[in-house]
Design an enzyme around this catalytic site. Structure first.
Site, mmCIF file in Angstrom:
data_model
loop_
_atom_site.group_PDB
_atom_site.id
_atom_site.type_symbol
_atom_site.label_atom_id
_atom_site.label_comp_id
_atom_site.label_asym_id
_atom_site.label_seq_id
_atom_site.Cartn_x
_atom_site.Cartn_y
_atom_site.Cartn_z
ATOM 1 N N GLY A 44 27.264 3.893 -37.379
ATOM 2 C CA GLY A 44 28.501 3.251 -37.831
ATOM 3 C C GLY A 44 28.362 2.905 -39.308
ATOM 4 O O GLY A 44 28.913 1.908 -39.788
ATOM 5 N N PRO B 55 26.977 -10.629 -30.058
ATOM 6 C CA PRO B 55 28.324 -10.510 -30.610
ATOM 7 C C PRO B 55 28.452 -11.194 -31.967
ATOM 8 O O PRO B 55 29.463 -11.038 -32.652
ATOM 9 C CB PRO B 55 29.191 -11.216 -29.573
ATOM 10 C CG PRO B 55 28.263 -12.183 -28.902
ATOM 11 C CD PRO B 55 26.919 -11.540 -28.906
ATOM 12 N N ASN B 56 27.442 -11.954 -32.331
ATOM 13 C CA ASN B 56 27.461 -12.626 -33.632
ATOM 14 C C ASN B 56 26.016 -12.769 -34.104
ATOM 15 O O ASN B 56 25.171 -13.252 -33.361
ATOM 16 C CB ASN B 56 28.124 -14.001 -33.506
ATOM 17 C CG ASN B 56 28.436 -14.575 -34.862
ATOM 18 O OD1 ASN B 56 27.556 -14.700 -35.716
ATOM 19 N ND2 ASN B 56 29.689 -14.917 -35.079
ATOM 20 N N LYS C 138 40.834 -6.405 -36.788
ATOM 21 C CA LYS C 138 39.948 -6.547 -35.619
ATOM 22 C C LYS C 138 40.629 -5.968 -34.382
ATOM 23 O O LYS C 138 41.798 -6.243 -34.125
ATOM 24 C CB LYS C 138 39.571 -8.019 -35.389
ATOM 25 C CG LYS C 138 38.567 -8.178 -34.244
ATOM 26 C CD LYS C 138 37.841 -9.493 -34.298
ATOM 27 C CE LYS C 138 36.895 -9.670 -33.129
ATOM 28 N NZ LYS C 138 35.780 -8.726 -33.106
ATOM 29 N N GLY D 124 31.425 1.986 -41.641
ATOM 30 C CA GLY D 124 32.342 0.894 -41.298
ATOM 31 C C GLY D 124 32.120 -0.341 -42.173
ATOM 32 O O GLY D 124 31.217 -0.366 -43.010
ATOM 33 N N HIS E 134 40.495 -14.163 -36.706
ATOM 34 C CA HIS E 134 39.873 -12.999 -37.349
ATOM 35 C C HIS E 134 40.918 -12.209 -38.136
ATOM 36 O O HIS E 134 42.117 -12.336 -37.908
ATOM 37 C CB HIS E 134 39.231 -12.075 -36.314
ATOM 38 C CG HIS E 134 37.879 -12.548 -35.851
ATOM 39 N ND1 HIS E 134 37.731 -13.423 -34.802
ATOM 40 C CD2 HIS E 134 36.635 -12.280 -36.316
ATOM 41 C CE1 HIS E 134 36.436 -13.664 -34.629
ATOM 42 N NE2 HIS E 134 35.751 -12.995 -35.539
HETATM 43 P P1 NAD Z 1 34.864 -0.795 -38.522
HETATM 44 O O1 NAD Z 1 36.013 -0.196 -37.752
HETATM 45 O O2 NAD Z 1 35.040 -1.103 -39.966
HETATM 46 O O3 NAD Z 1 33.580 0.173 -38.410
HETATM 47 C C1 NAD Z 1 33.215 0.864 -37.254
HETATM 48 C C2 NAD Z 1 32.665 2.212 -37.736
HETATM 49 O O4 NAD Z 1 32.043 2.893 -36.639
HETATM 50 C C3 NAD Z 1 33.787 3.156 -38.258
HETATM 51 O O5 NAD Z 1 33.410 3.642 -39.547
HETATM 52 C C4 NAD Z 1 33.811 4.290 -37.232
HETATM 53 O O6 NAD Z 1 34.131 5.533 -37.828
HETATM 54 C C5 NAD Z 1 32.356 4.270 -36.770
HETATM 55 N N1 NAD Z 1 32.103 4.897 -35.466
HETATM 56 C C6 NAD Z 1 32.852 4.843 -34.339
HETATM 57 N N2 NAD Z 1 32.253 5.560 -33.359
HETATM 58 C C7 NAD Z 1 31.107 6.060 -33.890
HETATM 59 C C8 NAD Z 1 30.067 6.876 -33.371
HETATM 60 N N3 NAD Z 1 30.097 7.311 -32.120
HETATM 61 N N4 NAD Z 1 29.044 7.211 -34.203
HETATM 62 C C9 NAD Z 1 29.011 6.780 -35.477
HETATM 63 N N5 NAD Z 1 29.973 6.011 -36.030
HETATM 64 C C10 NAD Z 1 31.010 5.657 -35.234
HETATM 65 O O7 NAD Z 1 34.448 -2.090 -37.708
HETATM 66 P P2 NAD Z 1 33.492 -3.286 -38.189
HETATM 67 O O8 NAD Z 1 34.317 -4.393 -38.735
HETATM 68 O O9 NAD Z 1 32.347 -2.732 -38.984
HETATM 69 O O10 NAD Z 1 32.965 -3.793 -36.770
HETATM 70 C C11 NAD Z 1 32.246 -2.926 -35.884
HETATM 71 C C12 NAD Z 1 31.950 -3.678 -34.595
HETATM 72 O O11 NAD Z 1 31.085 -4.780 -34.868
HETATM 73 C C13 NAD Z 1 33.178 -4.289 -33.904
HETATM 74 O O12 NAD Z 1 32.996 -4.208 -32.507
HETATM 75 C C14 NAD Z 1 33.165 -5.737 -34.375
HETATM 76 O O13 NAD Z 1 33.826 -6.616 -33.486
HETATM 77 C C15 NAD Z 1 31.676 -5.989 -34.397
HETATM 78 N N6 NAD Z 1 31.217 -7.074 -35.276
HETATM 79 C C16 NAD Z 1 30.119 -7.750 -34.857
HETATM 80 C C17 NAD Z 1 29.556 -8.717 -35.676
HETATM 81 C C18 NAD Z 1 28.280 -9.401 -35.229
HETATM 82 O O14 NAD Z 1 27.777 -10.305 -35.929
HETATM 83 N N7 NAD Z 1 27.700 -8.967 -34.107
HETATM 84 C C19 NAD Z 1 30.139 -9.012 -36.927
HETATM 85 C C20 NAD Z 1 31.255 -8.303 -37.324
HETATM 86 C C21 NAD Z 1 31.774 -7.313 -36.494
#
Ligand code: NAD
Length: 275
Positions: free
Chosen positions: A14, A131-132, A166, A17, A162
């Site tokens: 990812g 999740p965080n 999201k 992202g 958020h």
């Molecule tokens: P985003 O949509 O900006 O990024 C997700 C990326 O993953 C995209 O670029 C997409 O093209 C890519 N992707 C999707 N399927 C894929 C695959 N099979 N292989 C490779 N890449 C793939 O989203 P984001 O804001 O970066 O958030 C991503 C996830 O993380 C969400 O579920 C969000 O809720 C979560 N999140 C968690 C925390 C934490 O602290 N755990 C913090 C922020 C966001």
């Protein structure tokens, strides 16, 4: 940065992202841990080009078990970090599990059945799903558990805010905090949560845990747990103002997890905060 066997190598899934880019930036500044693979979605414009902040690593649209096994053969500890979506994270976890490589999952939005599938890989690999990834939220969960225990007659409601992009609701963090309330009361969140109210819903059912999602603008992530009593209320709030806090947590979790035995780990273990 030069790579040595004592270094931890990260495969970022990812990578293009919002969180992926933030993590790549943190990795470009850290010692003892470096980027060795950047995986993007098939068809992503970054595929085939250099990873952001890491011109020597090429972004690729696929990840195979063989690639991970080859990575292990060069003597470096390899660990994966996934911030994609539910489908992406489940596919990532199968690949890492088959290759026997530790994995940190920050992706949110799993149904109970999907979470169960994800966690099943902990029998084969060190797996940390959170999740965080911020320190403050885990401390908040700790305080929430104590407050829920100390205030059994108070109504508990969680409000999360958020950004407009999201995709899942309520946030994984809100559910995590809901679990903290439930566990403080010796209950299960699944039996107590109320995630939406509309129309003539009747009076609040005592003991339920309400969760409300607000979406808009560029809010990185706010969570407030309200404990509402008669004549007084307590509000415990965490506000994230930058994604860097999550990215730093994910990198620290990866560094920590790289040398662990197979099993399910939590951010509390990394941060040394009591459960
Ligand atoms: P985003 O949509 O900006 O990024 C997700 C990326 O993953 C995209 O670029 C997409 O093209 C890519 N992707 C999707 N399927 C894929 C695959 N099979 N292989 C490779 N890449 C793939 O989203 P984001 O804001 O970066 O958030 C991503 C996830 O993380 C969400 O579920 C969000 O809720 C979560 N999140 C968690 C925390 C934490 O602290 N755990 C913090 C922020 C966001």
């Amino acid at each position: 940065m030069s790579r040595s066997p004592s270094m931890t190598g990260v495969v970022m899934v990812g990578a293009s992202g919002r969180m992926g880019r933030e993590i790549l930036q943190v990795l470009s500044r850290e010692d003892g841990i470096c980027l060795v693979g950047a995986i993007v979605e098939k068809g992503d414009p970054l595929s085939g080009g250099p990873a952001p902040f890491h011109p020597d690593v090429t972004c690729r649209g696929e990840l195979t078990v063989d690639d991970l096994r080859k990575g292990l053969q060069n003597g470096m500890s390899i660990v994966g970090i996934d911030f994609t979506n539910v489908e992406g994270a489940l596919s990532t976890s199968r690949t890492f599990s088959e290759a026997g490589v530790p994995l940190v999952v920050g992706t949110t939005g799993f149904s109970p059945a999907e979470k169960e599938e994800l966690m099943s890989h902990a029998s084969r690999i060190p797996l940390l799903v959170a999740p965080n990834m911020s320190l403050g939220v885990h401390l908040l969960a700790h305080l929430v558990r104590q407050a829920a225990k100390a205030l059994p007659g108070f109504d508990a409601e969680i409000v999360e805010v958020h950004h407009q992009k999201k995709k899942d609701a309520p946030s994984g963090t809100a559910l995590f905090l809901g679990e903290a309330v439930a566990s403080g009361r010796g209950e299960n969140l699944a039996d107590r949560s109320v995630c939406s109210r509309e129309g003539i819903v009747g009076e609040r059912v005592p003991g339920t845990i309400g969760i409300v999602a607000v979406r808009g603008g560029d809010v990185v992530g706010d969570h407030t747990v309200h404990f509402l009593g008669m004549g007084e209320r307590l509000e415990l709030t965490h506000r994230a103002s930058s994604r860097e806090t999550f990215a730093r947590g994910a990198v620290e979790a990866a560094r920590w997890l790289a040398t662990k035995k197979p099993g399910a780990y939590r951010m509390e273990d990394v941060l040394g905060i009591g459960r």
